[in-house]
Design an enzyme around this catalytic site. Structure first.
Site, PDB file in Angstrom:
ATOM      1  N   SER A 144       0.807  -1.217   0.000  1.00 16.89           N
ATOM      2  CA  SER A 144       0.000   0.000   0.000  1.00 16.89           C
ATOM      3  C   SER A 144       0.841   1.267   0.000  1.00 16.89           C
ATOM      4  O   SER A 144       0.418   2.296  -0.536  1.00 16.89           O
ATOM      5  CB  SER A 144      -0.962   0.005   1.195  1.00 16.89           C
ATOM      6  OG  SER A 144      -0.254  -0.245   2.389  1.00 16.89           O
ATOM      7  N   HIS A 195       1.857   4.524   4.824  1.00 17.45           N
ATOM      8  CA  HIS A 195       1.132   5.228   3.772  1.00 17.45           C
ATOM      9  C   HIS A 195       1.689   6.633   3.571  1.00 17.45           C
ATOM     10  O   HIS A 195       1.802   7.104   2.432  1.00 17.45           O
ATOM     11  CB  HIS A 195      -0.354   5.287   4.130  1.00 17.45           C
ATOM     12  CG  HIS A 195      -0.994   3.941   4.163  1.00 17.45           C
ATOM     13  ND1 HIS A 195      -2.249   3.725   4.708  1.00 17.45           N
ATOM     14  CD2 HIS A 195      -0.568   2.724   3.728  1.00 17.45           C
ATOM     15  CE1 HIS A 195      -2.560   2.442   4.594  1.00 17.45           C
ATOM     16  NE2 HIS A 195      -1.554   1.818   4.008  1.00 17.45           N
TER      17      HIS A 195
END
Length: 322
Positions: A144, A195
């Protein structure tokens, strides 16, 4: 190598269904290889998750640097794999088509490594600034972070417009930040630093020096990794161009060359094309009326006048005095 013993992986089945729905032949090669690699390591992990995840304690203090390579390719469960790879599928189709396969592979590799490095730096900085050693033990795994970096690229190449985040329209340039907050509002167990590291790497590419560094480094490789080939476009002036990455132009260089109309006109002039079209039209009319195709048709007065004008023009064009 050990195989995960799992029941029915609904997320994996949904991912495979989506891939086949798009069509394997419609997925660019680097994107398809990235999907296949992540699915393979999900089904056949090299190491357990606790030995693959990325943390300051394991990677920096214990010098287990192979985690930088393993962490992006391992996922917690099938739903983690599904959401990441479904996002990769659409981002990859768009970005690989724009950047070219070789450059996109270079971007994916660089982002995968650099996102892990930035993540370690963020966790180390938080541990030092907040005097909280638990940040050194936070262990992240999954693709991610790389996807957030690719999202920054995607929004950079497609400025303007809005995206829907939790029901609210958000301008494209702020979408990454809004999604970063939304994900951790919905799923607080996800890695905020991982992230955020992806967003920072993406910004380093589109706004900072990373792209220029990559272009410079790519020149030292004999495989010419920065030459992803040509991408064609057409413009209103009747020219086509190509985008390349050769030494005389960095990524984004365009060159316009004259469009070759002979492929469409067979080398005929405009008047010759007109006459040929007229004759073909008259033959079609003759066929519809069940009359001979080449010589037996009857011209209307208007058509006869047009034919005479064409022949007169041909005679003038062939006169040496003209």
């Amino acid at each position: 190598m050990q195989r995960r013993s799992r029941g029915i992986n609904i997320g994996l089945l949904l991912l495979l269904s989506q891939i086949f729905h798009v069509g394997i032949s419609n997925i660019p090669p680097v994107t398809l290889a990235t999907l296949a690699l992540n699915i393979w390591f999900f089904l056949n992990p090299l190491k357990p998750l606790l030995s693959s995840c990325l943390s300051v304690e394991k990677c920096y203090q214990q010098k287990d640097w192979q985690r930088l390579l393993l962490s992006p390719l391992h996922h917690v469960d099938d739903w983690h794999l599904y959401f990441n790879m479904a996002s990769m599928l659409w981002k990859g189709i768009h970005l690989e088509g724009r950047l070219g396969s070789r450059w996109f592979a270079y971007v994916i590799t660089t982002f995968s490594l650099l996102t892990g490095v930035v993540y370690l730096f963020l966790e180390f900085a938080l541990a030092e600034l907040m005097d909280e050693p638990d940040f050194r033990r936070n262990c992240a795994v999954g693709f991610s972070g790389v996807l957030f970096a690719l999202k920054v690229l995607n929004n950079h190449y497609c400025p303007g417009g809005f995206v829907n985040v939790l029901g609210f329209p958000v301008p494209n340039k702020f979408a990454c930040w809004a999604e970063l907050l939304a994900i951790h509002f919905i799923s607080p167990g996800t890695s905020f630093a991982g992230h955020l590291a992806g967003i920072l790497v993406g910004l380093m590419y589109v706004c900072g020096p990373l792209r220029k560094i990559m272009e410079t480094c790519s020149g030292i490789f004999p495989s010419n990794i920065d030459y992803p080939g040509q991408q064609y476009y057409f413009n209103s002036s009747g020219y086509f161009g190509y985008q390349d990455y050769y030494p005389r132009g960095r990524p984004g260089y365009y060159e316009e060359v004259p469009r070759n109309y002979d492929a469409y006109t067979a080398g005929l002039s405009e008047e010759e094309q007109l006459e040929r079209a007229l004759r073909a039209s008259l033959r079609d009319q003759g066929n519809r009326r069940n009359s001979p195709a080449a010589y037996g048709f009857h011209l209307t007065p208007e058509e006869e006048m047009r034919r005479k004008r064409l022949h007169r023009f041909d005679g003038q064009r062939g006169d040496p005095a003209m």
